[in-house]
Each structure stands twice: as structure tokens, then as C-alpha cells.
Design an enzyme around this catalytic site. Structure first.
Site, PDB file in Angstrom:
ATOM      1  CB  CYS A 176      31.668   2.831   5.195  1.00  0.00           C
ATOM      2  SG  CYS A 176      29.917   3.154   5.430  1.00  0.00           S
TER       3      CYS A 176
HETATM    4  N1  LIG Z   1      26.468   4.204   7.726  1.00  0.00           N
HETATM    5  C1  LIG Z   1      26.961   5.026   6.806  1.00  0.00           C
HETATM    6  O1  LIG Z   1      27.556   6.057   7.109  1.00  0.00           O
HETATM    7  C2  LIG Z   1      26.788   4.720   5.333  1.00  0.00           C
HETATM    8  C3  LIG Z   1      27.114   5.702   4.390  1.00  0.00           C
HETATM    9  C4  LIG Z   1      26.961   5.397   3.026  1.00  0.00           C
HETATM   10  C5  LIG Z   1      26.471   4.157   2.630  1.00  0.00           C
HETATM   11  N2  LIG Z   1      26.166   3.227   3.578  1.00  0.00           N
HETATM   12  C6  LIG Z   1      25.594   1.957   3.135  1.00  0.00           C
HETATM   13  O2  LIG Z   1      24.184   2.031   3.325  1.00  0.00           O
HETATM   14  C7  LIG Z   1      23.668   0.738   3.692  1.00  0.00           C
HETATM   15  C8  LIG Z   1      22.911   0.840   5.007  1.00  0.00           C
HETATM   16  O3  LIG Z   1      23.834   1.147   6.009  1.00  0.00           O
HETATM   17  P1  LIG Z   1      23.365   1.593   7.482  1.00  0.00           P
HETATM   18  O4  LIG Z   1      24.619   1.953   8.209  1.00  0.00           O
HETATM   19  O5  LIG Z   1      22.267   2.579   7.370  1.00  0.00           O
HETATM   20  O6  LIG Z   1      22.777   0.190   8.014  1.00  0.00           O
HETATM   21  P2  LIG Z   1      22.008  -0.081   9.379  1.00  0.00           P
HETATM   22  O7  LIG Z   1      22.350  -1.448   9.784  1.00  0.00           O
HETATM   23  O8  LIG Z   1      22.244   1.059  10.328  1.00  0.00           O
HETATM   24  O9  LIG Z   1      20.440   0.000   8.980  1.00  0.00           O
HETATM   25  C9  LIG Z   1      19.771  -1.004   8.279  1.00  0.00           C
HETATM   26  C10 LIG Z   1      18.311  -1.031   8.742  1.00  0.00           C
HETATM   27  O10 LIG Z   1      17.574  -1.926   7.909  1.00  0.00           O
HETATM   28  C11 LIG Z   1      16.586  -2.554   8.717  1.00  0.00           C
HETATM   29  N3  LIG Z   1      16.100  -3.778   8.033  1.00  0.00           N
HETATM   30  C12 LIG Z   1      16.702  -4.974   7.935  1.00  0.00           C
HETATM   31  N4  LIG Z   1      15.936  -5.809   7.182  1.00  0.00           N
HETATM   32  C13 LIG Z   1      14.843  -5.119   6.790  1.00  0.00           C
HETATM   33  C14 LIG Z   1      13.714  -5.419   5.990  1.00  0.00           C
HETATM   34  N5  LIG Z   1      13.556  -6.609   5.428  1.00  0.00           N
HETATM   35  N6  LIG Z   1      12.793  -4.446   5.809  1.00  0.00           N
HETATM   36  C15 LIG Z   1      12.917  -3.221   6.384  1.00  0.00           C
HETATM   37  N7  LIG Z   1      13.979  -2.881   7.146  1.00  0.00           N
HETATM   38  C16 LIG Z   1      14.930  -3.810   7.344  1.00  0.00           C
HETATM   39  C17 LIG Z   1      17.299  -2.820  10.033  1.00  0.00           C
HETATM   40  O11 LIG Z   1      16.372  -3.027  11.090  1.00  0.00           O
HETATM   41  C18 LIG Z   1      18.124  -1.518  10.179  1.00  0.00           C
HETATM   42  O12 LIG Z   1      17.417  -0.547  10.927  1.00  0.00           O
HETATM   43  C19 LIG Z   1      24.872  -0.211   3.720  1.00  0.00           C
HETATM   44  O13 LIG Z   1      24.998  -0.851   2.482  1.00  0.00           O
HETATM   45  C20 LIG Z   1      26.044   0.739   3.926  1.00  0.00           C
HETATM   46  O14 LIG Z   1      27.249   0.231   3.406  1.00  0.00           O
HETATM   47  C21 LIG Z   1      26.296   3.477   4.919  1.00  0.00           C
HETATM   48  O1  LIG Z   2      42.364  11.856   7.875  1.00  0.00           O
HETATM   49  C1  LIG Z   2      41.653  10.950   8.345  1.00  0.00           C
HETATM   50  C2  LIG Z   2      40.264  10.854   8.116  1.00  0.00           C
HETATM   51  C3  LIG Z   2      39.555   9.784   8.669  1.00  0.00           C
HETATM   52  N1  LIG Z   2      40.190   8.860   9.434  1.00  0.00           N
HETATM   53  C4  LIG Z   2      39.431   7.719   9.991  1.00  0.00           C
HETATM   54  O2  LIG Z   2      38.706   7.099   8.940  1.00  0.00           O
HETATM   55  C5  LIG Z   2      37.504   6.506   9.443  1.00  0.00           C
HETATM   56  C6  LIG Z   2      36.301   6.917   8.610  1.00  0.00           C
HETATM   57  O3  LIG Z   2      36.055   8.300   8.788  1.00  0.00           O
HETATM   58  P1  LIG Z   2      35.005   9.109   7.876  1.00  0.00           P
HETATM   59  O4  LIG Z   2      35.288   8.848   6.461  1.00  0.00           O
HETATM   60  O5  LIG Z   2      35.008  10.521   8.321  1.00  0.00           O
HETATM   61  O6  LIG Z   2      33.622   8.473   8.363  1.00  0.00           O
HETATM   62  P2  LIG Z   2      32.543   7.474   7.699  1.00  0.00           P
HETATM   63  O7  LIG Z   2      31.236   7.838   8.293  1.00  0.00           O
HETATM   64  O8  LIG Z   2      33.034   6.079   7.838  1.00  0.00           O
HETATM   65  O9  LIG Z   2      32.461   7.877   6.149  1.00  0.00           O
HETATM   66  C7  LIG Z   2      33.102   7.124   5.105  1.00  0.00           C
HETATM   67  O10 LIG Z   2      32.310   5.993   4.754  1.00  0.00           O
HETATM   68  C8  LIG Z   2      30.951   6.326   4.352  1.00  0.00           C
HETATM   69  C9  LIG Z   2      30.198   5.009   4.118  1.00  0.00           C
HETATM   70  O11 LIG Z   2      30.483   4.455   2.882  1.00  0.00           O
HETATM   71  C10 LIG Z   2      31.013   7.178   3.091  1.00  0.00           C
HETATM   72  O12 LIG Z   2      29.689   7.502   2.690  1.00  0.00           O
HETATM   73  C11 LIG Z   2      31.821   8.468   3.403  1.00  0.00           C
HETATM   74  O13 LIG Z   2      31.949   9.241   2.205  1.00  0.00           O
HETATM   75  C12 LIG Z   2      33.206   8.047   3.890  1.00  0.00           C
HETATM   76  O14 LIG Z   2      33.973   9.211   4.249  1.00  0.00           O
HETATM   77  C13 LIG Z   2      37.410   6.949  10.926  1.00  0.00           C
HETATM   78  O15 LIG Z   2      37.834   5.891  11.753  1.00  0.00           O
HETATM   79  C14 LIG Z   2      38.372   8.123  11.016  1.00  0.00           C
HETATM   80  O16 LIG Z   2      38.938   8.263  12.305  1.00  0.00           O
HETATM   81  C15 LIG Z   2      41.565   8.953   9.672  1.00  0.00           C
HETATM   82  O17 LIG Z   2      42.148   8.107  10.350  1.00  0.00           O
HETATM   83  N2  LIG Z   2      42.247  10.000   9.114  1.00  0.00           N
END
Ligand SMILES: NC(=O)c1ccc[n+]([C@@H]2O[C@H](COP(=O)([O-])OP(=O)(O)OC[C@H]3O[C@@H](n4cnc5c(N)ncnc54)[C@H](O)[C@@H]3O)[C@@H](O)[C@H]2O)c1
Ligand SMILES: O=c1ccn([C@@H]2O[C@H](COP(=O)(O)OP(=O)(O)O[C@H]3O[C@H](CO)[C@@H](O)[C@H](O)[C@H]3O)[C@@H](O)[C@H]2O)c(=O)[nH]1
Length: 428
Positions: free
Chosen positions: A266
Site C-alpha cells: 500500500c
Molecule cells: N492489502 C491491504 O492491506 C490493503 C488494505 C487497504 C486497501 N487495500 C486496497 O484494496 C485493493 C485490493 O488489494 P489486495 O491486497 O486485497 O489485492 P490482491 O491482489 O491481494 O487481491 C485481488 C484479488 O482480485 C482477484 N481478481 C482479479 N481480477 C478479478 C476479476 N475480474 N473478478 C474477480 N476477482 C478478480 C485476484 O485473483 C485477487 O485474488 C487494492 O486497491 C489495495 O490498494 C489493500
Molecule cells: O513506525 C513504523 C510503522 C510502520 N513501518 C513500516 O511501514 C510499512 C507499513 O506498515 P503498516 O502500516 O503497519 O502495514 P500495511 O498493512 O501496509 O498498512 C498500511 O497500508 C494499508 C493499505 O492501504 C492501510 O489500510 C493501513 O491503514 C496502513 O497502515 C511496513 O513496512 C512497516 O515496517 C515503519 O517503518 N515504522
């Protein structure tokens, strides 16, 4: 309520399982047969604490996974949780999300009741109106019963279930009272006896809140790393300094850990995407560019400390930690990647270890050695760099005695230094 969730990755699987746990009927839809089969066996396709338990409890009952979009029109609301990766220039790649949005629209073309399609994915504010809403509408052949909403997700990997259950806020971006009410209904069981703050706004503002949130946190860490690098130059301990700074409640003690920088799926892609989107308007976001620059330089600073003590060319170097953070097997944009690449350029013989993330890293770097434990990685090494703050690295002790030369460069302040080792903290 019946909810369809399109995409069963980190976010999709987590929200599908958590919605089921709130009492909703959920259909999880993904194009990947293996992911669908894994979920239907009651197992998570990703390593995330608590997720297996929720799937085991609800799969076959309130939760089903499928590759078919057939359930979409029968559901009350659809969430799009599809990846939005970076293009080479950092801008957002909407191809996959647009395809899923169009397929969702197609499934809704004949729906005669109002239907809300909620974008969970992180997307830039202008791309809602320019790309995703038109894709849904095109698929739905202009069916006016289909409405869009934006509900950004703030969960962190490694604590995704916990973050879903205990959010700091919920952001609902909608174009009508009906759509807002629908989102309130979805999350109503979460409120229970608490009152999670809800921000009711329009879709583009909701999308911007997500980017502003991530840009703020990533920049906060880069600022802490900048200050930490200065502390190191002065021979001071950045953790002592920032612990005191964090007592100011305008700053808060969270996200003040300096070290090898931010990785993950992210922060890097989202800061790059909002920077690229800003540039398209003609605006240069100077602070965000600096945040990226500081982050890009931290792995090099880590290796400068190593080369101060070890001639790395031909030396055996242990890399401890490959996941971008602890409690996850995700290596996307892990700081371990530039560190391994730079160690390779320096001619090191690399041996790597991570408790859960070795398989994905093995796909990325098939030619380096992987050890079965931290102890095995350290044995005979001329130096080690610590990249991820896994708890088990805090308990390492005698294992360092088995190194050829016990040089430890700690990128996460996790190792307990001993008098026998040459220890360098990145910012302390
Ligand atoms: N990973 C996180 O912690 C996190 C947190 C907050 C927001 N987001 C956002 O959420 C979104 C999803 O992230 P993610 O990490 O879950 O992605 P991901 O790549 O892990 O998952 C996406 C899934 O969508 C599926 N897919 C692709 N095309 C498809 C289709 N046409 N129909 C149905 N399924 C399909 C893929 O097979 C995959 O399993 C991104 O925009 C990301 O920025 C991610
Ligand atoms: O004090 C800190 C805290 C975090 N990190 C680093 O920052 C990165 C991201 O960490 P963290 O934010 O805990 O994990 P994510 O799962 O990437 O979550 C971020 O990204 C997500 C996807 O958008 C959001 O939903 C969350 O709110 C946001 O915290 C990692 O490499 C951590 O090691 C540091 O170096 N120092």
C-alpha cells in the site's frame, strides 16, 4: 443482508469473512480457481492471523466462494476488492479493476431493484468518474438502478481481522441517501455497544481520505527516518528522542519507529499513485516526493553500515526477515528486495531466513540460499542485516556466536545486542 465481494485477496477475503461473522450472507467471487477452492475448504488463501478461524466457522454456512458472478444480482450490495497496482511511472493501473467493474455491471444489467456497487479498492479520486463508474455503467448497459459508492479500507496486514472489527473510522462515499443508508446497514452490526465514527461524504472525497491517510503515515515514517539518520550522525538514539516526541498528543507515539523504511502493498504504490495523479494536474507534491526519496535511501544506509565492518564481496551475509512487516507472508515492496539486490551487486553470498515469507521470496530470488531457521542462517556468516521485526529475532542470543564474524546491522531495532558482537543500529 446478502453481500457479494468481488476479489478474494488480502482485503476481499478479510472483509468477506468478517461480514459473514457479522451475520451477513456472503458470496466471495474470484477469477482464480485455486483461491476459490481454498476458501471453500475453510482455509485462507493468505497468511493472516484469525482469518482461518473465521473461514472455518462460516464457510459452507453463511459464506461461499465461487468464480461465477451469478450471485451478484441476487445480493443487496457488491464490494469491489480488486488490486490497483502501479504502472512503471507510479501511476495507478486500473485495468484489472475496470474489467471486474464491467463484469459486475454486466451481471446487473437486468436488475430491476436498486443495487449499490461499492469500490473498496484504493483508487485516485478522478478515476472514479473517468474510469470505474463508466465501466460499471457500460457493463450494466446504462441500467439506472445501479449506483456506485466508495468505502475505502484502512486495515493493516498482519492485524487485518482485528482492524476490521475495531476500526478508527468508517468512510462512506455515496451519491444518495439510499446508498449511504445501505452502507450504514452493512456495518450496523459492527457498532454493537460502541460508536465507530462514520464519515458520510461523496465518493471522490472518500477516495482522497484514503490517500491522505496513507500519505500522511508514510511521510510520518520518512520524517522519523530523516530525523533518525541525523540522530545516528550525532551518535544519538532516535528511539529515545522519538519516544519523548510521541508524548505530545498532537503527534502520537504510533508510527514513530525509524529503520529501514516502509514497504508493503500500500504505502509505496499509494504514495506513488497520488504523486503521479497530482503531477497530472500540474502540481508537484514536494513533501511526498521527499518522503519517497528518504524511503528509497534507507536500504543503502543499512548496507553502508555493513560495509563499514565487512568486506561484502565474496562474504556470506545473512538476511533476517523477508516479509514487509511481521505477521504476514506478504513480500510486496518489502525492503528486503532492494537489500538483496544491492547485496548481490556487491558480490555477497546471501543466505536468507523468514518464518513465513520464504516461498514467495524464493520465486523472486531463486538463486540465493534459504535457511530453515535464523540459527542456520547465522552459522558461518560474516555479517547479518535484520530487515523485519519478527519477535523471534528479539530472542536470538547464542546464535550470533556461531557467525564467522558477528557483525549485526539492525534495521528494525529488534535484536538484543551483546558485548561479543559488533552491533550497528540504523538510527541509534
Ligand atoms: N492489502 C491491504 O492491506 C490493503 C488494505 C487497504 C486497501 N487495500 C486496497 O484494496 C485493493 C485490493 O488489494 P489486495 O491486497 O486485497 O489485492 P490482491 O491482489 O491481494 O487481491 C485481488 C484479488 O482480485 C482477484 N481478481 C482479479 N481480477 C478479478 C476479476 N475480474 N473478478 C474477480 N476477482 C478478480 C485476484 O485473483 C485477487 O485474488 C487494492 O486497491 C489495495 O490498494 C489493500
Ligand atoms: O513506525 C513504523 C510503522 C510502520 N513501518 C513500516 O511501514 C510499512 C507499513 O506498515 P503498516 O502500516 O503497519 O502495514 P500495511 O498493512 O501496509 O498498512 C498500511 O497500508 C494499508 C493499505 O492501504 C492501510 O489500510 C493501513 O491503514 C496502513 O497502515 C511496513 O513496512 C512497516 O515496517 C515503519 O517503518 N515504522
Amino acid at each position: 443482508m446478502h453481500i457479494t465481494v468481488i476479489g478474494s485477496g488480502y482485503v476481499g477475503t478479510t472483509i468477506a469473512a468478517c461480514f459473514a461473522d457479522l451475520g451477513h450472507k456472503v458470496t466471495a467471487i474470484d477469477i482464480d480457481d485455486d483461491i476459490v477452492a481454498t476458501i471453500n475448504e475453510g482455509e485462507a488463501p493468505i497468511d493472516e492471523p484469525g482469518l482461518d478461524d473465521l473461514l472455518e466457522a462460516h464457510v459452507g454456512d453463511r459464506l461461499t466462494a465461487t468464480t461465477s458472478y451469478d450471485a451478484v444480482p441476487d445480493s443487496d450490495v457488491t464490494f469491489l476488492a480488486i488490486g490497483t497496482p502501479s504502472n512503471a511511472d507510479g501511476s495507478i493501473d486500473l485495468t484489472t479493476l475496470a474489467a471486474a467493474a464491467e463484469a459486475t455491471g454486466e451481471a446487473l444489467a437486468d436488475k430491476t431493484d436498486r443495487h449499490l456497487v461499492v469500490i473498496k479498492s484504493t483508487i485516485t479520486p478522478p478515476s472514479i468518474a473517468s474510469t470505474i463508474e463508466p465501466a460499471i455503467k457500460a457493463g450494466a448497459d446504462g441500467n439506472e438502478n445501479v449506483e456506485i459508492g466508495m468505502n475505502p479500507e484502512f486495515l493493516r496486514e498482519g492485524s487485518a481481522v482485528e482492524d476490521f472489527v475495531n476500526p478508527d473510522k468508517l468512510v462512506f462515499g455515496t451519491n444518495s441517501e439510499w446508498a449511504s443508508n445501505r452502507l450504514h446497514d452493512v456495518f450496523e452490526p459492527l457498532q454493537d455497544d460502541r460508536s465507530v465514527p462514520i464519515v458520510d461524504t461523496d465518493p471522490a472525497t472518500a477516495a482522497m481520505i484514503k490517500y491522505a491517510n496513507n500519505a500522511f503515515l508514510a511521510s510520518k515514517i520518512s520524517l522519523v527516518n530523516d530525523l533518525g539518520n541525523i540522530c545516528k550522525e550525532f551518535g544519538l538514539d532516535a528511539y529515545e528522542v522519538m519516544d519523548a516526541v510521541g508524548l505530545d498528543d498532537r503527534i502520537s507515539e504510533r508510527f514513530l519507529r525509524s529503520g529501514v523504511g516502509w514497504g508493503g502493498s500500500c504505502f509505496p504504490k499509494d504514495v506513488a499513485a497520488i504523486t503521479a495523479a497530482a503531477r497530472e494536474t500540474g502540481y508537484e507534491p514536494a513533501v511526498l516526493e521527499a518522503a519517497i526519496d528518504v524511503n528509497d535511501r534507507q536500504p543503502g544506509r543499512l548496507l553502508d553500515l555493513l560495509t563499514k565492518h565487512v568486506d561484502v564481496d565474496g562474504a556470506r551475509i545473512a538476511v533476517l526477515g523477508l516479509a514487509f512487516k511481521p505477521q504476514t507472508d506478504d513480500i510486496r515492496n518489502s525492503r528486503a528486495i532492494p537489500i538483496i539486490e544491492q547485496l548481490q551487486d556487491l558480490g555477497a553470498e546471501i543466505v536468507a531466513y523468514d518464518p513465513v515469507a520464504m516461498d514467495p521470496m524464493c520465486d523472486r530470488f531463486p538463486d540465493i540460499e534459504y535457511a530453515a531457521s535464523a540459527a542456520e542462517a547465522l552459522e558461518g556468516a560474516h555479517g547479518t542485516v535484520v530487515v523485519t521485526d519478527w519477535d523471534e529475532f528479539a530472542t536470538l542470543n547464542d546464535e550470533f556466536d556461531e557467525m564467522e564474524t558477528p557483525v549485526v546491522v539492525d534495521g528494525r531495532r529488534i535484536v538484543d545486542p551483546s558485548t561479543e558482537m559488533t552491533y550497528e543500529g540504523l538510527t541509534w
